[in-house]
Design a protein around this motif. Structure first.
Motif, PDB file in Angstrom:
ATOM      1  N   LEU A  29      30.510   6.295   6.159  1.00 43.40           N
ATOM      2  CA  LEU A  29      31.506   6.859   7.083  1.00 43.40           C
ATOM      3  C   LEU A  29      31.721   8.345   6.815  1.00 43.40           C
ATOM      4  O   LEU A  29      31.805   9.151   7.754  1.00 43.40           O
ATOM      5  N   SER A  30      31.823   8.713   5.551  1.00 40.96           N
ATOM      6  CA  SER A  30      32.050  10.125   5.221  1.00 40.96           C
ATOM      7  C   SER A  30      30.862  10.979   5.644  1.00 40.96           C
ATOM      8  O   SER A  30      31.030  12.125   6.100  1.00 40.96           O
ATOM      9  N   ALA A  31      29.630  10.448   5.529  1.00 37.77           N
ATOM     10  CA  ALA A  31      28.446  11.205   5.936  1.00 37.77           C
ATOM     11  C   ALA A  31      28.435  11.416   7.450  1.00 37.77           C
ATOM     12  O   ALA A  31      28.082  12.501   7.935  1.00 37.77           O
ATOM     13  N   VAL A  32      28.819  10.385   8.209  1.00 35.25           N
ATOM     14  CA  VAL A  32      28.884  10.512   9.673  1.00 35.25           C
ATOM     15  C   VAL A  32      29.953  11.523  10.071  1.00 35.25           C
ATOM     16  O   VAL A  32      29.747  12.380  10.945  1.00 35.25           O
ATOM     17  N   LEU A  33      31.115  11.445   9.425  1.00 34.35           N
ATOM     18  CA  LEU A  33      32.194  12.399   9.718  1.00 34.35           C
ATOM     19  C   LEU A  33      31.756  13.822   9.411  1.00 34.35           C
ATOM     20  O   LEU A  33      32.035  14.751  10.191  1.00 34.35           O
ATOM     21  N   LEU A  34      31.059  14.020   8.305  1.00 34.47           N
ATOM     22  CA  LEU A  34      30.588  15.349   7.933  1.00 34.47           C
ATOM     23  C   LEU A  34      29.600  15.881   8.962  1.00 34.47           C
ATOM     24  O   LEU A  34      29.695  17.045   9.404  1.00 34.47           O
ATOM     25  N   PRO A 126      26.098  17.640  -0.487  1.00 35.91           N
ATOM     26  CA  PRO A 126      27.515  17.292  -0.473  1.00 35.91           C
ATOM     27  C   PRO A 126      27.799  15.817  -0.202  1.00 35.91           C
ATOM     28  O   PRO A 126      28.759  15.263  -0.743  1.00 35.91           O
ATOM     29  N   THR A 127      26.994  15.156   0.652  1.00 28.38           N
ATOM     30  CA  THR A 127      27.248  13.727   0.863  1.00 28.38           C
ATOM     31  C   THR A 127      27.018  12.936  -0.422  1.00 28.38           C
ATOM     32  O   THR A 127      27.701  11.935  -0.674  1.00 28.38           O
ATOM     33  N   VAL A 128      26.053  13.375  -1.235  1.00 23.14           N
ATOM     34  CA  VAL A 128      25.842  12.738  -2.531  1.00 23.14           C
ATOM     35  C   VAL A 128      27.080  12.909  -3.406  1.00 23.14           C
ATOM     36  O   VAL A 128      27.556  11.957  -4.044  1.00 23.14           O
ATOM     37  N   HIS A 129      27.618  14.127  -3.440  1.00 25.01           N
ATOM     38  CA  HIS A 129      28.812  14.406  -4.253  1.00 25.01           C
ATOM     39  C   HIS A 129      30.017  13.631  -3.735  1.00 25.01           C
ATOM     40  O   HIS A 129      30.796  13.061  -4.515  1.00 25.01           O
ATOM     41  N   ILE A 130      30.180  13.593  -2.423  1.00 23.03           N
ATOM     42  CA  ILE A 130      31.316  12.869  -1.842  1.00 23.03           C
ATOM     43  C   ILE A 130      31.222  11.381  -2.164  1.00 23.03           C
ATOM     44  O   ILE A 130      32.222  10.746  -2.557  1.00 23.03           O
TER      45      ILE A 130
END
Length: 875
Positions: A29-34, A126-130
């Motif tokens: 979800l966070s990757a899609v939002l980003l 950043p998606t990895v870090h998130i």
């Protein structure tokens, strides 16, 4: 008692997999939002460049969004700079680097600002870090051990990478290549689950990443042997330019540091500078996403590709050096595709073979491999994005060559060097079991565990607690741990339930346990998290030991005190060449090393008596010593005699209805082989014979083998010395259970009040019942000048034996006054011709031996009777 919810939250496989699923979903979800947020804000920038002059709009957007991004990071979460992979590596190495929800939110928002500002970095880092930060936060909400937390952080990082690239297999490979090289089943399972779910969520809600599948869905690459030199050339060029790229990143960071500007100014200047450069270039450079798609399709000329490579190379170095959040994964792939396309154009004009797009795809993997030093991940990630099997061989050639070239120019990955810039060094040290960090539960646990049967009554349990200093006991049924009972459980139920109530109704069922191969950090976490005083240790659901805080303190003290290193070459580990296994029905094991066929029946008869009472299986061991110049694993030996002796032991076990396991080991050192067997087979007690011959060395007490075992064996030790000329059964056919009754009638028990004497007292009722003893004399030697002797220990020992034997034989006590303990006991034993003398063996060091002498050893040598020496397990 642990409530059911807390019991369910104890780290275990099912919880790890459930957490991995949740982590994968949230990371997706966070990757899609980003992705969508960057696209939405980036379109504002492009529209502004169409309405206003690009030379004003692009630098202005870069400056404003860069300043806002820098302020957010500097004042809310300073850990959100860069790609985030170095921070993850540091957190997994247990450095104090923040990984939590605050970092994840700031990383998400600041990455949207920096990439929408036009900076040529990727969102996959950043998606990895998130994903890792979200996983770390989850492990705080559901408290877990440090090892479990590291596994979940790695799974979160993998889910973020899978969601960013839509490449779940590559994300798993990246975890094991770069982040956490732990091949345990939980780590692998959680990484696969989180990556799969992250990729699925990203695909369903956000579409494909890089749009590579859509653009190349009808494309099929080709490969021929004549192209191999050009792929080798591509690998070399990728390695050289990637090394230059990495050095440029580090130089850019150093340059910004020398400027001594605040983070908002650094990111703002980088955004403005990037906008100024892009404004001078063709319109295709205004849209980073469009430029990436253009480069990857291969529909442009070599001139534009060269310009794009140089511009992208420089702008990425400028942007990353400022500290702006953004990753290097995507720029590596784009630069590699441009480089590969150029090599492919050259090859096509020279030979007319292949397609430039094939070289572009191979170049993506080569540049990525050289920058991140993860060749396997590079191969898998390009293959997953293209699903083209013809690319596998070109990818393998280019990725391996580029990796070797780049690693030759600069050792170690870029992310490790970035982490070291912040003062966190990752030493490449192998975990040593001699250090606390290398200890497992099996290294510190007590192997001799006092247990209670599940059918024992409440009254019997009360009596056991009153005679023991323990505050709790594990409860077993058929050798398996079924619960634990404490003094609190007894206090709560003794007045409420009748005395004949089985303790299984008042115990705590399914107690918290650890596995024998769990790390010390996991053990400490469980003890502290659930405020436990004791922790059972299991192996395949079987209770093999117990750990208390005192065991851990003892292990730490042993590490601090240290052990002198052995002089000369150390012996190789022993090697097993023969095994037999009986049904594992006991709750513990007793080791019986056999060397003499004549004494074997006597040792096995004693072992059977002890085993039947204490529910022990018997493990018979034959050690064949060899020269240290030969390897135990490669030396051939004749095992005929040894196997014949062990088969006799098996027949005796079947005759006496005792489970008997056997094994033959080849070793440089007999004592070492015995100690290795104790550890591998979780031995609770050793029973072995001793000839009693005078030692040839002034540095030895009982002899080299027995001295070593007395000092180092962690379990109970029972040593049997038969008198010279004693007739024993020479053939297994003449051995009958209960034959000791003919000779062991009168017993002498010297006591001194120590732990070894106490352990000897516990064994006497077992052996005396077997031998049908007629008289037991308990004695203690007092100094004649000590005044009135204190008879407490003597009286307690006598009372204990009377209670245990219940009138089966006469038990008396005799105090003795003498200046020499050993001389007095030798005279008493020989004068009254006692059949058996039972004493506690000492662990006195050589200095004490030289000054005072070893009293048990002197008695064992001086008396003409059978001598049984007992040494309690080390605590």
């Amino acid at each position: 008692m642990i409530n059911p919810i807390t019991q369910w939250l104890i780290p275990k496989r099912s919880l790890a997999l459930a957490e991995a699923c949740l982590i994968g979903f949230v990371s997706g979800l966070s990757a899609v939002l980003l992705k969508h947020s960057i696209g939405w804000l980036g379109r504002w920038r492009l529209q502004a460049a169409l309405i206003l002059p690009p030379s004003f709009a692009l630098p202005a957007f870069g400056l404003c969004l860069g300043l806002l991004c820098g302020f957010l990071i500097e004042f809310v979460a300073s850990e959100a700079t860069g790609s985030g992979v170095p921070q993850i590596k540091g957190a997994l190495a247990r450095f104090p680097i923040a990984m939590n929800l605050r970092v994840a939110v700031v990383k998400l928002v600041s990455t949207i600002l920096s990439l929408a500002a036009g900076m040529t970095m990727g969102r996959q880092g950043p998606t990895v870090h998130i994903g890792a930060a979200l996983a770390a936060q989850l492990t705080r909400w559901v408290p877990t051990s440090p090892d479990h937390r590291r596994q979940m952080i790695a799974a979160g990082a993998g889910a973020g990478l899978a969601a960013g690239f839509n490449a779940p297999l590559a994300s798993v490979a990246f975890i094991f290549e770069e982040l956490l090289p732990d091949l345990s089943s939980i780590t692998l399972g959680s990484a696969i689950l989180a990556s799969f779910i992250g990729a699925v969520v990203s695909r369903l809600l956000g579409g494909g990443t890089l749009d590579l599948n859509r653009e190349l869905s009808n494309f099929s690459s080709t490969f021929s042997a004549l192209e191999i030199p050009f792929y080798l050339l591509l690998g070399v060029l990728a390695g050289l330019l990637a090394a230059l790229f990495n050095q440029g990143i580090l130089s850019s960071l150093n340059f910004y540091d020398r400027l001594k500007l605040s983070l908002p100014l650094r990111i703002g200047i980088a955004g403005m500078l990037g906008g100024c450069i892009v404004a001078l270039l063709p319109d295709q450079f205004h849209n980073n996403s469009g430029l990436r798609e253009l480069l990857l399709t291969g529909d442009i000329g070599w001139e534009f590709t060269c310009l794009a490579f140089v511009v992208y190379f420089l702008l990425t170095i400028i942007a990353y050096g400022s500290g702006a959040p953004g990753g290097l994964f995507h720029p590596s792939l784009v630069l590699g595709s441009a480089l590969g396309y150029l090599v492919g154009i050259g090859e096509y004009h020279l030979l007319g073979l292949g397609y430039p797009i094939t070289y572009a795809l191979a170049g993506m993997g080569a540049f990525f491999s050289a920058v991140s030093k993860v060749p396997i991940t590079a191969i898998v990630i390009v293959f997953e994005m293209t699903t083209d099997f013809n690319l596998v061989l070109p990818l393998m050639i280019t990725c391996v060559v580029s990796y070797l070239v780049a690693d030759q120019l600069a050792k170690g990955s870029l992310y490790q060097r970035l982490l070291e810039r912040k003062g966190y060094s990752l030493p490449k040290v192998k975990v040593d079991k001699r250090t606390l960090a290398g200890l497992k539960a099996s290294d510190i646990m007590q192997r001799r565990v006092e247990t209670l049967g599940s059918q024992m009554t409440l009254d019997q349990a009360i009596q056991t607690f009153s005679n023991s200093s323990h505050r709790g006991f594990p409860v077993v049924a058929q050798g398996k741990l079924v619960g634990i009972i404490t003094q609190e459980d007894i206090a709560k139920n003794r007045d409420r339930l009748p005395g004949n109530t089985p303790i299984k109704e008042v115990m705590t069922p399914q107690p918290i346990t650890v596995r024998h191969n769990d790390t010390l950090s996991h053990v400490l976490y469980i003890l502290n998290r659930y405020h436990l005083n004791r922790l059972p240790v299991l192996e395949n659901r079987k209770l093999v030991g117990i750990i208390t805080f005192s065991d851990i303190i003892r292990a730490e003290a042993n590490q601090l005190s240290g052990e002198k290193e052995q002089l000369g070459p150390s012996p190789d580990p022993s090697y097993g060449v023969y095994y037999t296994r009986a049904p594992a029905t006991g709750s513990g094991r007793m080791l019986v090393p056999l060397a003499n066929p004549q004494s074997a029946p006597v040792l096995l008869e004693i072992a059977t008596a002890i085993g039947q009472v204490q529910d022990y299986e018997i493990e018979c061991l034959q050690v064949i010593p060899i020269s240290r110049s030969n390897s135990p694993a490669q030396t051939g030996v004749d095992t005929t005699k040894s196997r014949r002796l062990l088969r006799q032991a098996e027949r005796l076990g079947r005759r006496w209805e005792m489970p008997v396991h056997t094994q033959i080991r080849i070793s440089h050192d007999t004592a070492q082989a015995i100690l290795e067997t104790i550890k591998q087979r979780h031995i609770n007690l050793i029973l072995m014979g001793w000839k009693g011959a005078p030692s040839n060395s002034s540095n030895q007490i009982f002899g080299n083998i027995i001295d070593t075992l007395i000092r180092q064996a962690p379990c109970d030790l029972v040593l049997l010395k038969l008198p010279q000329g004693k007739e024993v059964a020479q053939d297994v056919k003449s051995a009958k259970y209960g034959s000791l009754a003919k000779t062991w009638k009168r017993w002498l028990i010297p006591i001194a009040g120590g732990p070894n004497s106490s352990r000897a007292l516990q064994l006497i009722p077992i052996l005396a019942t077997l031998a049908k003893a007629e008289q037991i004399v308990v004695t203690q030697v007092f100094n004649p000048q000590a005044g009135e002797p204190v008879m407490t220990s003597l009286e307690k020992a006598t009372y204990f034996l009377k209670q245990q034997l219940k009138g089966m034989c006469d038990v008396v006590s005799i105090p003795i006054r003498s200046y020499s303990v050993s001389d007095a006991l030798i005279r008493l034993a020989n004068a009254h011709k006692y059949d058996v003398v039972v004493i506690g063996a000492s662990r006195e060091g050589l200095l004490e031996q030289a000054i005072h002498g070893n009293i048990p050893e002197a008695i064992a040598r001086g008396v003409d009777s059978t001598v049984i020496l007992v040494r309690e397990a080390l605590h």
